[in-house]
Design a protein around this motif. Structure first.
Motif, PDB file in Angstrom:
ATOM      1  N   LEU A   3       9.221   3.477   1.283  1.00  0.00           N
ATOM      2  CA  LEU A   3       9.890   2.226   1.634  1.00  0.00           C
ATOM      3  C   LEU A   3      11.377   2.405   1.904  1.00  0.00           C
ATOM      4  N   THR A   4      11.978   3.446   1.362  1.00  0.00           N
ATOM      5  CA  THR A   4      13.409   3.666   1.582  1.00  0.00           C
ATOM      6  C   THR A   4      13.679   4.794   2.571  1.00  0.00           C
ATOM      7  N   TYR A   5      12.638   5.509   2.965  1.00  0.00           N
ATOM      8  CA  TYR A   5      12.797   6.635   3.894  1.00  0.00           C
ATOM      9  C   TYR A   5      13.201   6.115   5.269  1.00  0.00           C
TER      10      TYR A   5
ATOM     11  N   ILE B  33       0.844  -1.200   0.000  1.00  0.00           N
ATOM     12  CA  ILE B  33       0.000   0.000   0.000  1.00  0.00           C
ATOM     13  C   ILE B  33       0.875   1.244   0.000  1.00  0.00           C
ATOM     14  N   LEU B  34       1.863   1.273   0.877  1.00  0.00           N
ATOM     15  CA  LEU B  34       2.737   2.446   0.975  1.00  0.00           C
ATOM     16  C   LEU B  34       3.488   2.679  -0.332  1.00  0.00           C
ATOM     17  N   LYS B  35       3.930   1.610  -0.955  1.00  0.00           N
ATOM     18  CA  LYS B  35       4.664   1.735  -2.218  1.00  0.00           C
ATOM     19  C   LYS B  35       3.779   2.331  -3.305  1.00  0.00           C
ATOM     20  N   GLU B  36       2.497   1.947  -3.320  1.00  0.00           N
ATOM     21  CA  GLU B  36       1.565   2.504  -4.301  1.00  0.00           C
ATOM     22  C   GLU B  36       1.389   4.010  -4.110  1.00  0.00           C
ATOM     23  N   ILE B  37       1.428   4.462  -2.870  1.00  0.00           N
ATOM     24  CA  ILE B  37       1.261   5.883  -2.576  1.00  0.00           C
ATOM     25  C   ILE B  37       2.521   6.650  -2.961  1.00  0.00           C
ATOM     26  N   SER B  38       3.678   6.132  -2.544  1.00  0.00           N
ATOM     27  CA  SER B  38       4.961   6.765  -2.858  1.00  0.00           C
ATOM     28  C   SER B  38       6.075   5.750  -2.610  1.00  0.00           C
ATOM     29  N   SER B  39       6.819   5.429  -3.636  1.00  0.00           N
ATOM     30  CA  SER B  39       7.893   4.447  -3.485  1.00  0.00           C
ATOM     31  C   SER B  39       8.972   4.935  -2.522  1.00  0.00           C
TER      32      SER B  39
ATOM     33  N   ASP C 132     -10.267   5.133  13.178  1.00  0.00           N
ATOM     34  CA  ASP C 132     -10.848   6.339  13.765  1.00  0.00           C
ATOM     35  C   ASP C 132      -9.922   7.528  13.578  1.00  0.00           C
ATOM     36  N   ALA C 133     -10.502   8.701  13.501  1.00  0.00           N
ATOM     37  CA  ALA C 133      -9.744   9.938  13.286  1.00  0.00           C
ATOM     38  C   ALA C 133      -8.667  10.150  14.350  1.00  0.00           C
ATOM     39  N   GLU C 134      -8.882   9.645  15.553  1.00  0.00           N
ATOM     40  CA  GLU C 134      -7.893   9.832  16.619  1.00  0.00           C
ATOM     41  C   GLU C 134      -6.545   9.195  16.282  1.00  0.00           C
ATOM     42  N   TYR C 135      -6.538   8.223  15.362  1.00  0.00           N
ATOM     43  CA  TYR C 135      -5.299   7.557  14.965  1.00  0.00           C
ATOM     44  C   TYR C 135      -4.637   8.210  13.751  1.00  0.00           C
ATOM     45  N   VAL C 136      -5.356   9.120  13.104  1.00  0.00           N
ATOM     46  CA  VAL C 136      -4.830   9.768  11.911  1.00  0.00           C
ATOM     47  C   VAL C 136      -4.084  11.034  12.336  1.00  0.00           C
ATOM     48  N   VAL C 137      -2.928  10.798  12.930  1.00  0.00           N
ATOM     49  CA  VAL C 137      -2.057  11.877  13.409  1.00  0.00           C
ATOM     50  C   VAL C 137      -0.656  11.653  12.844  1.00  0.00           C
ATOM     51  N   ALA C 138       0.094  12.719  12.730  1.00  0.00           N
ATOM     52  CA  ALA C 138       1.427  12.661  12.123  1.00  0.00           C
ATOM     53  C   ALA C 138       2.310  11.606  12.768  1.00  0.00           C
ATOM     54  N   GLU C 139       2.216  11.432  14.060  1.00  0.00           N
ATOM     55  CA  GLU C 139       3.041  10.456  14.787  1.00  0.00           C
ATOM     56  C   GLU C 139       2.890   9.042  14.210  1.00  0.00           C
ATOM     57  N   ASN C 140       1.683   8.689  13.794  1.00  0.00           N
ATOM     58  CA  ASN C 140       1.432   7.349  13.261  1.00  0.00           C
ATOM     59  C   ASN C 140       1.843   7.182  11.800  1.00  0.00           C
ATOM     60  N   PHE C 141       2.276   8.273  11.188  1.00  0.00           N
ATOM     61  CA  PHE C 141       2.668   8.241   9.783  1.00  0.00           C
ATOM     62  C   PHE C 141       4.048   8.852   9.594  1.00  0.00           C
ATOM     63  N   ARG C 142       4.894   8.767  10.631  1.00  0.00           N
ATOM     64  CA  ARG C 142       6.221   9.384  10.567  1.00  0.00           C
ATOM     65  C   ARG C 142       7.200   8.597   9.709  1.00  0.00           C
ATOM     66  N   ASN C 143       6.941   7.276   9.576  1.00  0.00           N
ATOM     67  CA  ASN C 143       7.756   6.425   8.706  1.00  0.00           C
ATOM     68  C   ASN C 143       7.048   5.080   8.547  1.00  0.00           C
ATOM     69  N   ARG C 144       7.650   4.188   7.757  1.00  0.00           N
ATOM     70  CA  ARG C 144       7.041   2.889   7.480  1.00  0.00           C
ATOM     71  C   ARG C 144       6.821   2.095   8.766  1.00  0.00           C
ATOM     72  N   ALA C 145       7.774   2.141   9.672  1.00  0.00           N
ATOM     73  CA  ALA C 145       7.654   1.393  10.926  1.00  0.00           C
ATOM     74  C   ALA C 145       6.482   1.895  11.769  1.00  0.00           C
ATOM     75  N   ALA C 146       6.244   3.196  11.768  1.00  0.00           N
ATOM     76  CA  ALA C 146       5.139   3.756  12.543  1.00  0.00           C
ATOM     77  C   ALA C 146       3.794   3.302  11.986  1.00  0.00           C
ATOM     78  N   VAL C 147       3.674   3.254  10.673  1.00  0.00           N
ATOM     79  CA  VAL C 147       2.435   2.795  10.052  1.00  0.00           C
ATOM     80  C   VAL C 147       2.221   1.318  10.385  1.00  0.00           C
TER      81      VAL C 147
ATOM     82  N   GLU D 195       9.118  16.269   6.044  1.00  0.00           N
ATOM     83  CA  GLU D 195      10.185  16.266   5.045  1.00  0.00           C
ATOM     84  C   GLU D 195       9.660  16.147   3.620  1.00  0.00           C
ATOM     85  N   GLY D 196       8.336  16.172   3.472  1.00  0.00           N
ATOM     86  CA  GLY D 196       7.744  16.190   2.143  1.00  0.00           C
ATOM     87  C   GLY D 196       7.711  14.855   1.408  1.00  0.00           C
ATOM     88  N   ILE D 197       7.913  13.766   2.114  1.00  0.00           N
ATOM     89  CA  ILE D 197       7.831  12.448   1.484  1.00  0.00           C
ATOM     90  C   ILE D 197       6.370  12.142   1.135  1.00  0.00           C
ATOM     91  N   ILE D 198       5.472  12.482   2.057  1.00  0.00           N
ATOM     92  CA  ILE D 198       4.029  12.380   1.812  1.00  0.00           C
ATOM     93  C   ILE D 198       3.367  13.650   2.305  1.00  0.00           C
TER      94      ILE D 198
END
Length: 76
Positions: free
Chosen positions: A17-19, A8-14, A51-66, A27-30
């Protein structure tokens, strides 16, 4: 599970996976629109609602966080 998430992440932006940093959004990756795309794809693939409570920058900081977010939501 990880392979599905990474697909899924690769489809959004390759670049995701290397970040190796800790702030993909800052940093403008997404951007916020891509976060929504990721959330929608995760919901569809895993048959859950994030839920919206999980859609925060902390949970999308990198592949491991997702991946960790999904482990939490799926109870793994």
């Amino acid at each position: 599970m990880e392979e599905k998430i990474w697909g899924i992440l690769k489809e959004i932006s390759s670049e995701i996976l290397t970040y190796e940093g800790t702030d993909m959004i800052g940093e403008g990756i997404i951007d916020s629109f891509q976060v929504i795309d990721i959330v929608e794809a995760l919901e569809e693939v895993f048959g859950i609602e994030i839920d919206a409570e999980y859609v925060v920058a902390e949970n999308f900081r990198n592949r491991a966080a997702v991946t960790e977010l999904m482990r939490t939501l799926l109870g793994e």
